[in-house]
Structure formats: C-alpha cells, structure tokens
Design a protein around this motif. Structure first.
Motif, PDB file in Angstrom:
ATOM      1  N   GLU A 215       0.824  -1.217   0.000  1.00 41.01           N
ATOM      2  CA  GLU A 215       0.000   0.000   0.000  1.00 41.01           C
ATOM      3  C   GLU A 215       0.856   1.264   0.000  1.00 41.01           C
ATOM      4  O   GLU A 215       0.325   2.357  -0.170  1.00 41.01           O
ATOM      5  CB  GLU A 215      -0.854   0.050   1.272  1.00 41.01           C
ATOM      6  CG  GLU A 215      -2.033  -0.881   1.313  1.00 41.01           C
ATOM      7  CD  GLU A 215      -2.683  -0.867   2.693  1.00 41.01           C
ATOM      8  OE1 GLU A 215      -1.982  -0.598   3.690  1.00 41.01           O
ATOM      9  OE2 GLU A 215      -3.881  -1.122   2.769  1.00 41.01           O
TER      10      GLU A 215
ATOM     11  N   PRO B   9       0.609  -1.994  13.720  1.00 43.56           N
ATOM     12  CA  PRO B   9      -0.819  -1.725  13.925  1.00 43.56           C
ATOM     13  C   PRO B   9      -1.388  -2.520  15.104  1.00 43.56           C
ATOM     14  O   PRO B   9      -1.167  -3.728  15.210  1.00 43.56           O
ATOM     15  CB  PRO B   9      -1.447  -2.167  12.600  1.00 43.56           C
ATOM     16  CG  PRO B   9      -0.376  -1.950  11.586  1.00 43.56           C
ATOM     17  CD  PRO B   9       0.909  -2.283  12.309  1.00 43.56           C
ATOM     18  N   GLY B  10      -2.090  -1.841  15.962  1.00 44.86           N
ATOM     19  CA  GLY B  10      -2.626  -2.472  17.158  1.00 44.86           C
ATOM     20  C   GLY B  10      -1.852  -2.059  18.411  1.00 44.86           C
ATOM     21  O   GLY B  10      -2.360  -2.146  19.512  1.00 44.86           O
TER      22      GLY B  10
ATOM     23  N   GLU C 245      -1.872  -8.812   5.029  1.00 49.03           N
ATOM     24  CA  GLU C 245      -3.289  -9.060   5.204  1.00 49.03           C
ATOM     25  C   GLU C 245      -3.967  -8.945   3.831  1.00 49.03           C
ATOM     26  O   GLU C 245      -3.343  -8.548   2.849  1.00 49.03           O
ATOM     27  CB  GLU C 245      -3.838  -8.084   6.238  1.00 49.03           C
ATOM     28  CG  GLU C 245      -3.129  -8.343   7.581  1.00 49.03           C
ATOM     29  CD  GLU C 245      -3.729  -7.604   8.735  1.00 49.03           C
ATOM     30  OE1 GLU C 245      -4.918  -7.842   9.012  1.00 49.03           O
ATOM     31  OE2 GLU C 245      -3.023  -6.787   9.340  1.00 49.03           O
ATOM     32  N   TYR C 246      -5.232  -9.281   3.795  1.00 51.15           N
ATOM     33  CA  TYR C 246      -5.897  -9.405   2.501  1.00 51.15           C
ATOM     34  C   TYR C 246      -5.753  -8.150   1.642  1.00 51.15           C
ATOM     35  O   TYR C 246      -5.511  -8.219   0.439  1.00 51.15           O
ATOM     36  CB  TYR C 246      -7.377  -9.757   2.718  1.00 51.15           C
ATOM     37  CG  TYR C 246      -8.017 -10.374   1.500  1.00 51.15           C
ATOM     38  CD1 TYR C 246      -7.816 -11.714   1.201  1.00 51.15           C
ATOM     39  CD2 TYR C 246      -8.780  -9.605   0.641  1.00 51.15           C
ATOM     40  CE1 TYR C 246      -8.385 -12.293   0.077  1.00 51.15           C
ATOM     41  CE2 TYR C 246      -9.356 -10.175  -0.492  1.00 51.15           C
ATOM     42  CZ  TYR C 246      -9.157 -11.511  -0.766  1.00 51.15           C
ATOM     43  OH  TYR C 246      -9.711 -12.072  -1.883  1.00 51.15           O
ATOM     44  N   ARG C 247      -5.895  -6.966   2.288  1.00 47.42           N
ATOM     45  CA  ARG C 247      -5.803  -5.730   1.493  1.00 47.42           C
ATOM     46  C   ARG C 247      -4.402  -5.543   0.904  1.00 47.42           C
ATOM     47  O   ARG C 247      -4.242  -4.949  -0.162  1.00 47.42           O
ATOM     48  CB  ARG C 247      -6.223  -4.522   2.336  1.00 47.42           C
ATOM     49  CG  ARG C 247      -5.352  -4.292   3.538  1.00 47.42           C
ATOM     50  CD  ARG C 247      -6.003  -3.351   4.554  1.00 47.42           C
ATOM     51  NE  ARG C 247      -5.163  -3.212   5.735  1.00 47.42           N
ATOM     52  CZ  ARG C 247      -5.080  -4.121   6.707  1.00 47.42           C
ATOM     53  NH1 ARG C 247      -5.796  -5.216   6.664  1.00 47.42           N
ATOM     54  NH2 ARG C 247      -4.280  -3.917   7.731  1.00 47.42           N
TER      55      ARG C 247
ATOM     56  N   MET D 231      -4.186  -7.853  -2.098  1.00 46.38           N
ATOM     57  CA  MET D 231      -4.941  -7.276  -3.213  1.00 46.38           C
ATOM     58  C   MET D 231      -4.181  -6.107  -3.841  1.00 46.38           C
ATOM     59  O   MET D 231      -4.147  -5.954  -5.064  1.00 46.38           O
ATOM     60  CB  MET D 231      -6.312  -6.791  -2.720  1.00 46.38           C
ATOM     61  CG  MET D 231      -7.291  -7.904  -2.411  1.00 46.38           C
ATOM     62  SD  MET D 231      -7.780  -8.857  -3.875  1.00 46.38           S
ATOM     63  CE  MET D 231      -8.867  -7.677  -4.681  1.00 46.38           C
TER      64      MET D 231
ATOM     65  N   GLU E 161      -6.389 -17.431   0.132  1.00 44.54           N
ATOM     66  CA  GLU E 161      -6.704 -17.422   1.561  1.00 44.54           C
ATOM     67  C   GLU E 161      -5.968 -18.587   2.216  1.00 44.54           C
ATOM     68  O   GLU E 161      -5.621 -19.570   1.554  1.00 44.54           O
ATOM     69  CB  GLU E 161      -8.219 -17.596   1.761  1.00 44.54           C
ATOM     70  CG  GLU E 161      -9.057 -16.471   1.208  1.00 44.54           C
ATOM     71  CD  GLU E 161      -9.288 -15.356   2.213  1.00 44.54           C
ATOM     72  OE1 GLU E 161      -8.539 -15.265   3.217  1.00 44.54           O
ATOM     73  OE2 GLU E 161     -10.228 -14.581   1.996  1.00 44.54           O
TER      74      GLU E 161
END
Lengths: 526, 526
Positions: free
Chosen positions: A172, A307-308, A364-366, A369, A389
C-alpha cells in the motif's frame, strides 16, 4: 508427491482473543501427510516465521533448515521447550542447492530485511522454477554490506520463472523504502543534540540498527548498556556469531553506567512497541528497578508502532514526557526505516522476474490485493495472479493452474499449555466474564417438600463493587426463594432445575442492572 | 468567586477497561462548590465535549449553554436519560456577550471544525480576556460558508489577551490541514470511476461531508439511502434545522434503493471506525439484514481511523475486499480531511492572539507538549506556558500566575448504570476472568468429624475446554479431599477455611495448567 513447508510463524492475538498467547494454523493436513514432508524451510528468524515451531515440531517431527542467524534463534527458542529436544535443526548456506525429495531443489539467496541472514528461496521443480522472496526490501546500502542478490534473480528471470511469491506487507506504500544506512545520520543528529543520557528502544533482532547505535555511541564517546532480556540475549548471540561488532570497552553494565556522567551513557532497550512488561514501559511507568528518567534524558523510539500497538506506544511517550524526557518518535523525528519493500521495489522484483504466475504473500488481505493490483498494472504474470486465503490449494501443472480446493488451516489458539479451536465457547465465556463478571448462586432444596430450605447464597467476581452487590444479592435471594418453587415442576431432574434457577437469576439481574454476567447455578439436595 | 465549566465530554475506554462504557472525570470539586457554578458552556456537539452531561447534570443541576447544533444533539441525548429531564438547556447566539455571574462575560465565536456550529469562547474577566478556541481548523473554504472569525480574534489580539487556550490535537502534524471543500473533487473522481453501487461510511456528525456526498450524488444522478441509526437521526435533524440541504427526491428508502439499478445508488452509513455493531461492519461481516456486497460495489471509507481503531477498520476493509468490493480508504486514496488544525494553523492563532499566558488544551500529553513547543519557538506567551494535567489549578492574577495545587479529577468509569473508580478491584477481577476464567468449588464439611463428607463439586467458565476440565477437576477433587483436613486447623472460622481451600485449589491448578483463574470457594456445613 513431496511436501516442503516454507516458514512456520505465529500470529499475535488480537484484542478479542482473551487470554490467548499465540495463534497458529491448524496443521492437520500436514499431520495426515507426515511421510511426504521433506522439511521446514525457514527464510529468516522473525517470530512470524519461526514462532510456531515449538508447537508443531512435536507432531511433525521433520527437519528444519534455516539461515544461520535464524538457526541460532530457533535453537535458543527450542531450549525452552523440552518436548522439542530431539528436533533436527540444520543451518543452510546461501547459494548452494539443497535437495528435498526428488522434486525440489532449493537454493537460499540473500535479501535485505530487518534481521541478519534474511533469505529468499529459489525452488527448482520438474515443471519450472518457483521464487519465494521471503520478507525483503531493496536496500542498496545495507549496514552489513550484504546486498540482495539481484543478479541471480535477473538471470533466473531471463531463463523463465514459473511462479513468484513475493512479500506484500508494504504494497500500500508509495515509493521506495529508505535504506537502513540513513539511520546513521539520524542518530548523529540526535546524539549531537542530546545533553544528557540517551535511551534508545528498538527491536532486539534489528542487529544492523544496534550496530549503528554502537558506531555512533563510539564516535560520541558514550558507553552502551543493554537492557531487557531479549535485547541482552540477542546482542550477546549476535556478537558471538560475528553479526555485531562491539569493542568490549564500549559495553558497560548497569552498575558501571551509573558511575558515568550522563553525557557518557546510552541505554539500548526493548519496549519499542509499548509491550507492558518491557524495560521501556517499566521505565515510563516509574516502575523499573534500576532506571528512572531524569530531566535532560533523550529517549529515542527507533521503531514505528505495529498496527494495534499505537495506544501502548503513545502511553509510554506521554509518561516519558511527563517525567521531563525529550522523546524522539516517528511523529516528530526521523527515527526508523521499515524492513519491507514499498510499491516501487515490488515493481522492480515483478519486472525482473516476470513470472508466469504470481502469488502475493505475507500481508493481510488488502495488502495481497494491492500487490496483485501492481502486478496487474505491470502486465506481468499473464498466466495468472492468485490472491489466496489460508488453506487454499493452488495446483500448477506444465499447462495450466487453478485453485483446486482447500485444506483446513483454521486458526488454533495457543492458551498456556493447551490449544483451543477458534470459536471455542471458552472464549465466548471469557468475553462475557470480561464485560460483566460472574455470579455463583447456591441453593439447597428439599425434594420431598419441593422447596428451597435456606437462604440462597450469592457470590460474585468482577460484577459490581461490594457495596452495590449487597442489596442486589439480598433482593435476588428473596426473588429466587419466591419464584423457584413456582417455576420448577420437575424436582428430580437437576439439569432442568439448574437452568430454571439460572433463568430466574438472569432475568432478575438484567432488569435491575442491565448486565449479563456469567451465572453458575449450584443446587444441593438434602 | 464564580465558576464556569467549559465542555463536558466523555473519554472512550481503552482495551484494559473491561466492560466499561465511558470514562468521565471525578467532579467532586464541582459538587462541593455547587453554589458558585454559573453554567456549563459547550463549544460544539462532539461526544468528547458533551457526552458526560447525562452523568453529571443530575448532581450539578446547572444550566447548559450551547451553539444551536450542539444544543439539538444534547436535547436528543438527554431524552434517553429521564434523570435529566429537568435540565436547563439554552442555545446561544455567536457574537453576543453573555454574562455568567459578575466576573465572566462570554462571547461565542464561529470556528471551522468537523461539525456544524463549532465555536470558540471569548471570556472577558476583570483582569483580562481569555480566549478558548474549542476544536478548530483554519478552513478558508468551509462547505457551509461559515469561516472562522479571524478578524474578531485579531482585534482582541491587538487589544491584549491575558490567556489563550488552544486546540492541540494536531500539534504533531506539519503544515496545514486541507479544506473540507477538497472532498468534492475527491468524491467526483471516485463517483466517476464507480461502475456499480457506492457505499460511503463517514461520521454521522460530519454534516458538511454528507452535504458534499449529496451534491455529488445529485450530479451523478444517484439516489441516497442513509443507513445506521445515528446517521439517519443526525441527517434528519440537520435537514430539519437547515444545516443539510437535500432535495427530497434524492433520498430513497432501503426498499426503494433495491429497485434501482446499481449505478443509481449511494448508501451513506455509519461504521467508518470499524465499530462492531455498525452498519458497515455488519455489511463487511455478511451479517446485515438488508445489504450484501456485490461485485463492482465501491466502498469509500471517508474517515481515517482514530488511534486504537486501526485493527477494526482494517478488518472491515479486508472483509469488504474478500466479497469483491473496490475499497477506497486512507492508505490508497484521498478520502478524508481532518477536523483539527496542523502546526502552521496553530502558529497563526498564536501569532494573531499573542497572549500573555498560554495553555495548550485538547490532546494527549505529547500533543500538549508539542503545542507548547510551538509557542516557545514563536516566542509568544512570554509570561508563561502551562502544560497542565487533569485537575491542576492554575491561578492567574493581574501580576502573576502559577499552578497552586490540584483538585481531584481522577477517572471515573461508567459501567452500565453504575460508576466505578479507576483502580477498582472489580476491574482487576475482570482482567483475571478474561485471561483465565473462573472456578467454583463447593465442599460440604462435617465440623464435628473435621472432614469433607462428599466429593468436592467443581464448576468452571472460560477456564478450559470441557474435555480438558473433566480429568483436571476430578484430580483436583481428590487433591482437595486429601489436603483440606490436614491444612485446616480451625474448624469454626469459615473465612479461614475458605482461604485455605482457595489456596489448595490455586496451587494445584497453577502446577497442572499454569493458569490463575478466579477461584470462588463455597463451604457448606452440616
């Protein structure tokens, strides 16, 4: 057909996985095919790549092949797990092909990442070459001088690569990830401006960062004291293995550090993610046995929050500031570079390798993608881009490819010494307990008289304050005595009576308090 | 001496505040000085400025003065709290001075922020003017045309301002915050590229964002369906009050929306922060009664995650992508502008007002420190910059200023209908319960024989799976029967016996399972 397993990591639990230590995938598919497994091939020593070994080795009983630094970390980790003490662990040498069964010949190759000896894999198969990058960034000036082996990749690329699996973590993020090397200037600046002691928190496995801290400390005539168990252990291992070069007169013990003036000291510590029991968090909470913040201390958080972890990290920053420290962190200073490649780096790898097929991995999935989107725009991997997945089975033959099914890879929660399946009612109960606490109610009944013969006893934990419970429980007792005999019509089935009792308590407490504690009904008969 | 209270907000609980709904400050100082309080003065209607009113009004019984939109939100909120139904609520008009007692004359002035009618306060006191900015950004092209009243501030600035209290939320962020107006182009772009339905999640109180969504939908001949209770309520209130202009043929019901083709629909929904029960999260989890994601849907998260919400937001993004939606969010698109001023804006206000004293307000400690640092660098507020903690008392006279003490402002947790003090043992119990669950053990003893007369009964919740507990509990029962009589020497003190029993259970379970559940011991005598 041979099986090779690439990496074997843990996931860290999220907020709602109460009491859970780690998450690993269900490995029943592997357990059902033990005789076909030729080994676990490790790319590098981060926890999300090696952390599950202690939990899966006892049942898989397969050898583990790792780059040297990961090998040492795994050995140290397994020492704490006696159930793994017959594990077969082998260090590998990059650039040399290793055979795994008759189908796979694997060559590890150097990549650049945030831990020594990070590697990718070139996997020769009967139908073509598979390249797995592992975690990587494209650092042309890594601190240890070990650049990524781009020419090897290029030559494979021009010979044709069947499948590329490439790290998607930063898919990203626009542009290029900065070189680790730039941290040298950043530390120079902050050391130059520091008038007192310096505390630096970073990742214990980020050895090249630690090397740079050592180098700049040396230039500024500061001595280094390492703090926090994993920091001390990793530094000592990395020194022993030659990954970290520290003149011995630069290191001081905690006691020695206290004898030095404040411009002569650097503390290097764990806790850059705000981990509650880490050295830095204890210092921030004024709860560390040996170190208390002084005015003029400079604290450098040489990391950015995963993150988190934002709130924990922020809390430490606030508490350090409250004690008068100057705090340098990612929002106000240049304190960290990342370990994963950004979009432009991912493009270079895709264009260099030009695979027939592409699987974005690690993210993660995003992220997967976004990485798939990059490949799509570049027009590479024209035979197929597969965003998979966990558990998906992709079959590739000489002529075609396709997802042909999936095997179970559901999350399994490591809970102390046990494993819990995701979705276990134990976790639902913990969720209710954490919100509302628990009520235990004990009644004694006389079956022949069909009634409760003493005052119900009500106990609670985590429900309400002791002052509030007194009147609520006494009224609840009355309510139970009044309604129980009326609502119960079967006096010889304990389970039915228990559920009636539970229902009376549930309805009463909800109407009076709007809470739904876990209710444990106990019925004694005389 | 008169007291005025500025704003009355809630804090949202962090992860470790299990079961807690909101956090408010202890207001015992105000309760002890009821006769001096002249009113609560609200700057704008966000929850962190009005959310505590239902909890403090019953004891403070003081009038609340608010800008019109906040006034309407407060009225709606208090309707759900019958204990507040005699609250005195007054809307104010900006630009008009209001007297509060003999010492304070207050004029609200327009600022730009992410909710209609956001205001700052000019407070004239006998010893000088105090300016409180409220939450603000410097938006020169706000969607509702109501720019910040800079000339009024400038004229106060040139006449001399005693004290400035200014919003610090974005004091870490370089540059200028972008204008809300820019979202128009951003929506234009995403609407132009969308081939199917559009779902937009944003804050229900961000009326100017909703106005722009309405405008662009109108241009693209799309109808709008509002989803989620707070979205529907706020939109309807804002329309009624004239803050939101929507031609009535642009709004459709959910049923009407289903009859439209997908290029004709926009859903505007709550859930931009990943709130688990929000409409968007239900849609992402395939759990919404009426709306399921279709291929070609475009989902726009027109917000950025508030710190602490990242994982919930990310999870929604992943789940939406999994169902084939195109998702636009802050990492891959321009979808949001912030509501608070960045460093350059803070400098403008500081330089325009040039106060004698400065208190950075609204933000966590690091934000206050960063804002104080800006003022320091500008050389303004040369009489004093005060970074205050909750409860600190700053006294300012004509000649000097100083922190003279502090009053209690400790956090109070709102837990359903009750209040819990921070640090309550109830919360510690919930923490243990959430990690390890609870064990209830019931034994029956015969005092005269000094022994347990039946098999101990052990029940648990959230401890371990039912299969694991069976053998552990049966062995525990044996252990208790064997050790209880030996370890107990006083058979007439139930409390001592209970703590002995608890200790036996604790030691046994820890040795066998490494867990520390809450233990509820129950002893029945016959």
């Amino acid at each position: 057909m041979d099986i090779i397993v690439i990496d074997c990591g843990v996931q860290f639990p999220t907020e709602e996985m109460l009491g859970i230590d780690f998450v690993i995938p269900n490995i029943s598919y592997l357990e059902d095919n033990l005789d076909r497994i030729r080994g676990i091939l490790i790319t590098h020593g981060h926890e999300d790549h090696i952390g599950a070994l202690p939990f899966v080795l006892p049942s898989l009983q397969t050898p583990v092949y790792s780059p040297l630094f990961a090998h040492a970390l795994i050995r140290a980790k397994l020492l704490e797990h006696p159930e793994c003490n017959n594990a077969e662990l082998y260090p590998i040498t990059p650039g040399i092909p290793y055979d795994f069964g008759s189908n796979f010949q694997v060559t590890w190759f150097q990549v650049t990442h945030s831990i020594p000896d990070a590697m990718g894999l070139i996997i020769e198969t009967p139908i073509g070459t598979v390249i797995h990058t592992g975690d990587f960034k494209l650092d042309h000036t890594p601190v240890d001088g070990k650049t990524m082996d781009l020419s090897r990749l290029a030559s494979y690329g021009s010979n044709g690569v069947l499948l590329l699996c490439s790290d998607s973590t930063y898919a990203e993020v626009e542009g290029f990830t900065l070189s680790e090397n730039l941290m040298q200037d950043a530390f120079d600046k902050s050391f130059g401006e520091a008038s007192g002691r310096i505390l630096i928190a970073t990742f214990a496995s980020l050895i090249s960062r630690i090397q740079q801290i050592v180098d700049v400390s040396n230039r500024y005539n500061r001595k280094i004291c390492f703090i926090g168990r994993s920091m001390v252990d990793n530094v000592s291992m990395a020194r022993r293995m030659g990954y970290l070069k520290i003149p011995s007169d630069v290191i001081v013990t905690l006691n020695e550090s206290k004898a030095l003036s404040s411009e002569q000291v650097v503390y290097v510590t764990t806790g850059s993610q705000g981990e509650p029991r880490s050295a830095l968090s204890r210092i921030a909470n004024r709860d560390h046995r040996d170190i208390a913040i002084q005015e003029n201390d400079t604290v450098i958080l040489s990391a950015s929050p995963i993150p988190g972890n934002e709130l924990l990290v922020n809390r430490n920053i606030d508490n350090l500031l409250r004690q008068g420290a100057k705090v340098l962190y990612d929002k106000n200073s240049f304190v960290h570079v990342h370990g994963h490649g950004s979009r432009e780096e991912l493009k270079i790898i895709l264009n260099l390798i030009k695979p027939d097929y592409f699987i974005p991995v690690h993210g993660e999935y995003r992220h997967l993608m976004a990485h798939a989107g990059i490949a799509w725009h570049l027009g590479v991997a024209d035979k197929g881009i597969y965003v998979l997945e966990d558990g998906d089975v992709l079959e590739i033959s000489e002529s075609e490819a396709g997802v042909t099914g999936s095997v179970s890879a559901d999350p399994v929660y490591i809970d102390g010494s046990l494993m819990l399946a995701a979705g276990s009612p134990v976790l639902d109960d913990r969720q209710s307990l954490s919100n509302y606490g628990v009520i235990t109610i004990v009644i004694t009944i006389d079956e022949s008289q069909r009634k409760i013969i003493d005052n119900p006893k009500v106990l609670s934990s985590g429900f309400m304050g002791i002052n509030e419970t007194k009147s609520v429980f006494s009224a609840l007792g009355t309510q139970v005595r009044e309604s129980f005999s009326i609502s119960v019509d079967v006096w010889d089935d304990l389970e039915i009576m228990k559920s009636k009792l539970k229902e009376i308590v549930r309805v009463y407490l909800f109407s009076k308090t709007r809470r739904q504690p876990i209710i444990i009904p106990i019925i004694k008969k005389i």
